[in-house]
Enzyme design. Structure first.
Site, short mmCIF file in Angstrom:
data_model
loop_
_atom_site.label_atom_id
_atom_site.label_comp_id
_atom_site.label_asym_id
_atom_site.label_seq_id
_atom_site.Cartn_x
_atom_site.Cartn_y
_atom_site.Cartn_z
N THR A 1 1.09 -1.34 -0.01
CA THR A 1 -0.01 -0.16 0.12
C THR A 1 1.09 1.46 -0.08
O THR A 1 1.83 1.14 0.57
CB THR A 1 -0.83 0.15 1.28
OG1 THR A 1 -0.01 0.25 2.60
CG2 THR A 1 -1.81 -1.10 1.48
N ASP A 2 0.26 2.47 -0.52
CA ASP A 2 0.92 3.32 -0.25
C ASP A 2 0.77 3.80 1.21
O ASP A 2 -0.50 3.18 1.89
CB ASP A 2 0.36 4.88 -0.96
CG ASP A 2 1.20 5.86 -1.02
OD1 ASP A 2 2.21 5.95 -0.29
OD2 ASP A 2 1.06 6.60 -2.03
N TRP A 3 1.14 4.51 2.00
CA TRP A 3 0.95 4.59 3.53
C TRP A 3 -0.27 5.25 4.08
O TRP A 3 -0.73 6.37 3.68
CB TRP A 3 2.22 5.35 4.14
CG TRP A 3 3.65 4.54 4.25
CD1 TRP A 3 4.11 4.60 5.46
CD2 TRP A 3 4.38 3.77 3.72
NE1 TRP A 3 5.08 3.93 5.34
CE2 TRP A 3 5.32 3.15 4.20
CE3 TRP A 3 4.10 3.11 2.23
CZ2 TRP A 3 6.26 2.40 3.95
CZ3 TRP A 3 4.85 2.40 1.76
CH2 TRP A 3 6.16 1.92 2.37
#
Length: 750
Positions: free
Chosen positions: A263-265
């Site tokens: 994931t992106d954060w």
């Protein structure tokens, strides 16, 4: 107690040793990775597998200590390895040994149009990541430049999918030779920062496949990328980080991706979707991914305790967990447990040379009436004006912020060339570097700085203006888009005032984006420079003085005004989207990153992005895609073509003689575009399908060769869900930019 009883597990030369049996079982570290993955997988408990699927700190995810399987360490850094972040805080750890080489931004790399340099870039940054003991480098970014207002365009590779695809492959290959995974981002359609966590994008399959996916596909299929980062936004109502069509149907189904999806954060939002739709590692949840903290622990993540409970209840199949653990183990064996990876290095002369070479080839000379180059022997006085002449442009920008060991500013580099003939005036102030906030400079301060610069310009023989954008919020910065197409901080007014008292104004602005140039007709020379990192000032001084002959070309169009850009021509529905209903997902109330009441956006320009829009709609750009001048001149001879017909499995070759007609060595980028003269579906006037950079001495002639195959002629048919080429007539255009076409060749496809 004997050794066998004291040891539970240990790692031997990258393999796994289990000591629970009377005879230890070793897995040969030279065995095929898939054998090692399956062996490790069957030794793991369900809890150990689940633990691997989510973060254990801000930038790491767990291994399996019981089996000697190490954790995965990640770092931001499409153009440099970011300074160390604290274990469970977004604050910097304040280490004293984490300074690095700041490489040019990826938009600068794209402006070189040189895939060999992309390989040099990947090798060097991979060595720095390896030295810092990182397993995954979060980059490169290949999202398409859709609008000049996107605050993150500087991290990407321009508006054309072919150019981005050709540049990303060598970067990924050379990076991963260091045993460091590329994490190609942001998959997909992360083309704006406003409402990035909530905006729901709708677009045609043609636009998706022809414009927004090709560079990702090249990175996976040709580059062999070991990981992919999901995007924050939604597509067709489902978040990208667990989007079934993106991750299962396309990435794993059509492209056979065998790596890890990260994931992106803060990009995960649903446990069941994450479980079923191909997400492997969840990072940064319940934060904004950059600055905000969370009261939740790592075991509260969507793929942590909630996932474990769903597995135990049979609400999602155990096969989903094995698939994730299998992908993660494969990544660990490729990186952290890769016994063949080389030693790393950091801030080496070779890395500085690589950064300098990339920067040198990235500078784009937009306009020149002969005032450039400005000889080192120039005897007049030089006034340098502009905040970017002294600002450290590795600061700010969000996750791309870097901590360089060295930084050469443009002012210091120009002073090294011209000595005390160089004077400096800031001209304007943009305040401090701030994130999600603004430091408003009082008008009287700006007036005073402008007046000072104008007074000094009266006595100067030449003014070198070094302004543009910077990494503050609402400029070239993660989390915020630009508010306007104009230059900020009153720079246009300042430039106009300077021109009133001195006509010899050289513009050398720094920006990762296009911007309005209302003074364009009045200035004698314009250089367009992206963020060049550690060696950026040296590059700028060498180009201005003529030590380096500029050879960069624009990787994106520069419109006259923002309404001339396709994405900005349809109103809010096409950018930035229209809000409706209740607030959708707001992980961090009031956050600039999230926000928005269920915003929806339609890519109404469809496949007509960048020069495709300008050409097809007959709206001239101020400076077109592919444009870039030199201090010498190149003449294109008549192309030699191997035939006039392409069959299904055939090709034709086009050889173009190019001669350096000037008095100094230089490099020219020869561009190949293809036009379909009659098609069942609408197509752009032309599309880039080849380019080649050639260096020539004065008077030298060289030959550039292109091969045109049926793949260069295809479009995506969304009804048949396939790439199609129809029989008919086509044109190949050879030129120096998308509008500077030197020769066109007619041929048939049968």
């Amino acid at each position: 107690m004997n050794l066998k009883n004291r040891l539970t597990t240990m790692v031997i030369a990258g393999g796994i040793l289990t000591a629970g049996a009377s005879t230890p079982v070793y897995l040969d570290p030279k065995a095929p990775i898939e054998d090692r993955v399956e062996d490790a997988l069957k030794r793991m408990t369900m809890e150990e597998k689940v633990a691997m699927c989510h973060a254990q700190s801000k930038f790491s995810s767990p291994g399996v200590p019981r089996l000697g399987i190490p954790e995965i360490w990640m770092s931001d850094g499409p153009h440099g390895v970011r300074a160390e972040i604290s274990w469970n805080s977004w604050a910097y750890a304040d280490w004293t040994n984490d300074s690095i080489t700041a490489f040019p931004a990826l938009t600068a790399l794209a402006a070189t149009w040189n895939p060999e340099l992309a390989g040099v870039y990947g090798k060097a940054i991979g060595e720095e990541a390896r030295y810092r003991e990182k397993d995954v480098l979060l980059g490169p970014g290949v999202n398409i430049y859709r609008t000049p207002l996107n605050g993150r365009n500087f991290e990407y590779m321009g508006e054309d999918p072919y150019l981005a695809g050709e540049m990303v492959v060598p970067y990924v290959k050379e990076l991963q030779k260091n045993g460091v995974a590329a994490c190609v981002k942001h998959f997909a359609l992360n083309n704006q920062e406003q409402w990035r966590g909530t905006v729901d994008v709708d677009l045609s399959d043609r636009a998706l496949y022809e414009i927004y996916l090709p560079a990702f596909k090249k990175a996976v299929e040709d580059g062999g990328a070991w990981s992919i980062m999901g995007a924050y936004n939604k597509i067709w109502g489902q978040h990208c980080c667990h989007n079934e069509r993106l991750l299962q149907d396309i990435l794993r189904g059509e492209w056979d991706f065998d790596g890890v999806v990260i994931t992106d954060w803060g990009g995960a939002h649903d446990t069941k979707e994450a479980a079923l739709n191909g997400l492997d590692i969840e990072m940064g949840s319940y934060t904004n991914g950059l600055t905000s903290e969370s009261a939740f622990g790592y075991d509260d993540y969507y793929l942590a305790r909630p996932y474990r409970e769903m597995l135990e209840k049979g609400e999602v199949p155990m096969s989903t967990l094995d698939a994730k653990a299998r992908n993660i183990l494969r990544l660990i064996f490729r990186t952290a447990m890769n016994t063949d990876k080389p030693f790393g290095s950091i801030c080496s002369p070779e890395h500085y040379a690589a950064a300098k070479a990339i920067g040198d080839e990235s500078v784009v000379l937009l306009k020149n009436n002969g005032i450039l180059p400005l000889s080192p022997d120039f005897k007049g006085t030089i006034l340098v004006v502009g905040d970017n002449a002294v600002r450290r442009l590795t600061d700010g920008g969000g996750s791309s912020e870097l901590k360089p060991k060295d930084y050469v500013s443009p002012l210091s580099a120009l002073q090294a060339v011209y000595g005390d003939r160089v004077k400096y005036a800031p001209g304007y102030s943009c305040g401090r570097t701030l994130y999600e906030a603004e430091d408003i400079v009082p008008a009287e301060v700006q007036d005073s700085l402008r007046n000072e610069a104008v007074e000094m310009a009266k006595d100067a023989d030449v003014v070198i203006y070094i302004g543009g954008l910077n990494k503050n919020s609402w400029q070239d910065c993660e989390s915020t888009d630009r508010r306007e197409y104009e230059l900020p901080f009153g720079q246009n007014e300042l430039i106009s005032e300077l021109l009133k008292v001195n006509k010899n104004v050289i513009i050398s602005n720094i920006s990762g984006n296009a911007y309005a140039m209302p003074w364009v007709k009045d200035v004698p020379a314009i250089l367009h420079t992206s963020y060049l990192g550690t060696m950026g000032g040296a590059t700028m001084a060498d180009v201005i003085s003529g030590k380096v002959n500029p050879s960069g070309k624009l990787p994106y169009s520069i419109p006259v005004k923002i309404e001339d850009c396709g994405a900005n021509s349809f109103g809010a529905e096409a950018y930035p989207g229209i809000e409706s209903g209740d607030v959708d997902v707001v992980a961090i109330p009031g956050s600039v990153i999230e926000g928005g009441k269920n915003p929806k956006e339609t890519y109404k320009e469809d496949i007509l992005v960048g020069y495709r829009w300008h050409d097809t709609k007959k709206i001239p750009a101020l400076f077109p895609f592919g444009h870039g001048l030199s201090y010498t001149e190149f003449e294109y001879g008549k192309p030699v073509v191997s035939g006039n017909t392409i069959s299904e499995n055939g090709k034709i070759t086009v050889e173009v003689p190019v001669t350096n007609k000037g008095g100094r060595e230089g490099s020219e980028i020869v561009e190949l575009y293809i036009s379909d003269l009659k098609s069942s579906l609408p197509r752009p006037v032309k599309e880039l399908k080849g380019f080649s950079k050639i260096k020539l001495a004065p008077g030298e002639t060289g030959t550039v060769k292109f091969e045109i195959t049926p793949d260069a002629l295809k479009y995506f048919d969304d009804k048949s869900h396939s790439w199609v080429v129809e029989p008919g007539k086509f044109k190949a255009h050879v030129g120096s930019s998308s509008t500077d076409i030197r020769h066109s060749i007619l041929f048939d496809y049968k």
